[in-house]
Enzyme design. Structure first.
Site, mmCIF file in Angstrom:
data_model
loop_
_atom_site.group_PDB
_atom_site.id
_atom_site.type_symbol
_atom_site.label_atom_id
_atom_site.label_comp_id
_atom_site.label_asym_id
_atom_site.label_seq_id
_atom_site.Cartn_x
_atom_site.Cartn_y
_atom_site.Cartn_z
ATOM 1 N N LYS A 153 0.819 -1.207 0.000
ATOM 2 C CA LYS A 153 0.000 0.000 0.000
ATOM 3 C C LYS A 153 0.860 1.267 0.000
ATOM 4 O O LYS A 153 2.077 1.196 0.062
ATOM 5 C CB LYS A 153 -0.967 -0.035 1.179
ATOM 6 C CG LYS A 153 -1.927 -1.245 1.135
ATOM 7 C CD LYS A 153 -2.947 -1.155 0.009
ATOM 8 C CE LYS A 153 -3.605 -2.472 -0.351
ATOM 9 N NZ LYS A 153 -4.563 -2.989 0.597
HETATM 10 C C1 LIG Z 1 -5.593 -4.124 0.946
HETATM 11 C C2 LIG Z 1 -7.056 -3.878 0.993
HETATM 12 C C3 LIG Z 1 -7.837 -4.221 2.103
HETATM 13 C C4 LIG Z 1 -7.292 -5.006 3.242
HETATM 14 O O1 LIG Z 1 -6.194 -4.404 3.832
HETATM 15 P P1 LIG Z 1 -5.300 -5.231 4.868
HETATM 16 O O2 LIG Z 1 -4.544 -4.168 5.592
HETATM 17 O O3 LIG Z 1 -4.414 -6.117 4.044
HETATM 18 O O4 LIG Z 1 -6.190 -6.004 5.752
HETATM 19 C C5 LIG Z 1 -9.162 -3.859 2.104
HETATM 20 N N1 LIG Z 1 -9.734 -3.215 1.070
HETATM 21 C C6 LIG Z 1 -9.017 -2.895 -0.030
HETATM 22 C C7 LIG Z 1 -9.698 -2.153 -1.139
HETATM 23 C C8 LIG Z 1 -7.665 -3.234 -0.117
HETATM 24 O O5 LIG Z 1 -6.964 -2.937 -1.210
#
Ligand SMILES: *Cc1c(COP(=O)(O)O)cnc(C)c1O
Length: 391
Positions: A189
């Protein structure tokens, strides 16, 4: 089949830019004697609140945890519905299911790839309790209109901001419009704590309740019980979850957050290099951002239409891998997955825009870790995979 045609090291999709500051902070945390939830987690919460201009930020061990707690805060009853997008990661819908609700899909807009306001309007029923949009790829959903629509029906908006730490609408960060905004600090991210997440809340009561729910349901600030203020008894005030962030994670996040703007600036440069270099190819590139908004540049997506590109999306993915470039798919639409088909009877054709995007989309590497040579390698690979290397 998986034989590589490239002698350079495989270019990992979503590799984060980690610098000496993160490494030093992690080492200092390990030496400090306090590795679990503590002062560094509190500092990351404070600095994230300042960055987003929101008073209440609570850190968790993932965005999935943040979404789950946000849904639990709605006190969903069996049969209660939450409207969300089919073009998202599984955890968005799963969070609704785990909180006892029923996910209802509203298709996306083909151009923006965000949930379509009109489709949401059509899906509202007397059982609808909330709307859960994703700010897809870092581009803000139509959040003001979604909040107006929700207000007019007396329902909530919870924002999935997993792609959107830096995204703004006007001068406001996303995650500050709905009742809660949920952020992800997963490795790929825009900023990372390796695994981690954050909730922005509108008031201290909501923030305190979620914090308690995320730490076993222990009374407030139970994490301080081994601190220098002397042992403190805690009381269990609810059946909570083990969702707290640790100081080891926050040690990484504090420095990631401090470099969030220069890292976005670098992704803006990479984005522009891709746009310039790929404009003549028979694939669809991302839409320009909407006026008055800031796009957080989380995903750079190509749509590969086989009729136009002369190669299927899946063959293109395989070709990129053979050329040493890590690629992603964000996402096969939720109705493509057997679990949802079996439990809810969803069919991909019911959300045709998300279905088409999910079957054509490819995400190229887009992190501040990339240097210019690596960006050129990606561009060369895309051109070569599309058979246009010499054009
Ligand atoms: C990555 C992601 C999540 C989950 O995030 P985590 O921190 O890995 O639990 C939820 N929604 C979207 C749109 C994502 O890209």
């Amino acid at each position: 089949m998986s034989e590589r045609e490239d002698s350079q090291p495989f270019l990992v999709f979503g590799a984060p830019a980690i610098e000496q500051d993160e490494i030093d902070e992690v080492v200092a945390t390990m030496r400090s004697g306090w590795l679990g939830t503590g002062p560094r987690t509190a500092q990351l919460e404070k600095e994230f609140a300042e960055y987003t201009g929101c008073e209440h930020a609570v850190a968790f061990n993932s965005c999935t945890a943040a979404l789950h707690l946000s849904m639990i805060a709605l006190d969903l009853q069996p049969g209660d519905e939450v409207i969300t997008t089919p073009l998202t990661f599984a955890s968005t819908a799963n969070s609704i299911i785990h909180a006892g609700g029923t996910p209802v899909l509203a298709d996306v807009d083909r151009r923006t790839m965000n949930i379509d306001l009109e489709r949401v309007r059509e899906k509202i029923t007397p059982r609808t309790r909330a709307i859960l949009p994703v700010h897809f790829a870092g581009r803000p959903a139509d959040i003001l209109a979604l909040c107006d629509l929700a207000d007019s029906h007396g329902i909530e908006v919870i924002e999935d901001c997993a792609h959107a730490v830096e995204t703004t609408v006007g001068d406001r960060h996303v995650g500050t419009f709905g009742r809660f905004g949920c952020f992800s600090f997963y490795v790929t991210k825009n900023m990372t704590t390796v695994e981690g997440g954050m909730i922005l809340a509108r008031n201290a009561d909501d923030a305190g309740r979620l914090k308690t729910l995320g730490l076993h349901g222990l009374s407030r600030d139970a994490w301080k019980r081994f601190g220098d203020e002397g042992y403190k008894h805690y009381y269990v005030v609810g059946a909570g979850f083990k969702y707290n962030m640790t100081d080891m994670q926050a040690a990484v996040g504090i420095h990631q957050l401090r470099r969030i703007e220069p890292n976005l600036e670098r992704r803006n440069q990479v984005w522009q290099m891709y746009l310039d270099a790929l404009a003549d190819l028979p694939v669809q590139l991302p839409e320009p951002e909407a006026p008055g908004t800031r796009h957080a540049r989380h995903l750079f997506t190509l749509l590969i239409d086989e009729d136009r590109a002369g190669i299927s999306r899946d063959d293109f993915l395989a070709a990129m891998t053979r050329l040493g470039i890590g690629v992603g798919v964000h996402y096969l639409s939720l109705p493509e997955h057997p679990y949802y088909q079996e439990r809810y009877g969803w069919r991909p054709e019911d959300c045709p825009a998300a279905m088409d995007i999910g079957r054509q989309t490819v995400s190229l590497p887009l992190t501040a870790w990339l240097n210019d040579d690596q960006v050129q390698r990606v561009i060369g690979a895309v051109r070569s995979a599309l058979g246009n290397a010499s054009r």
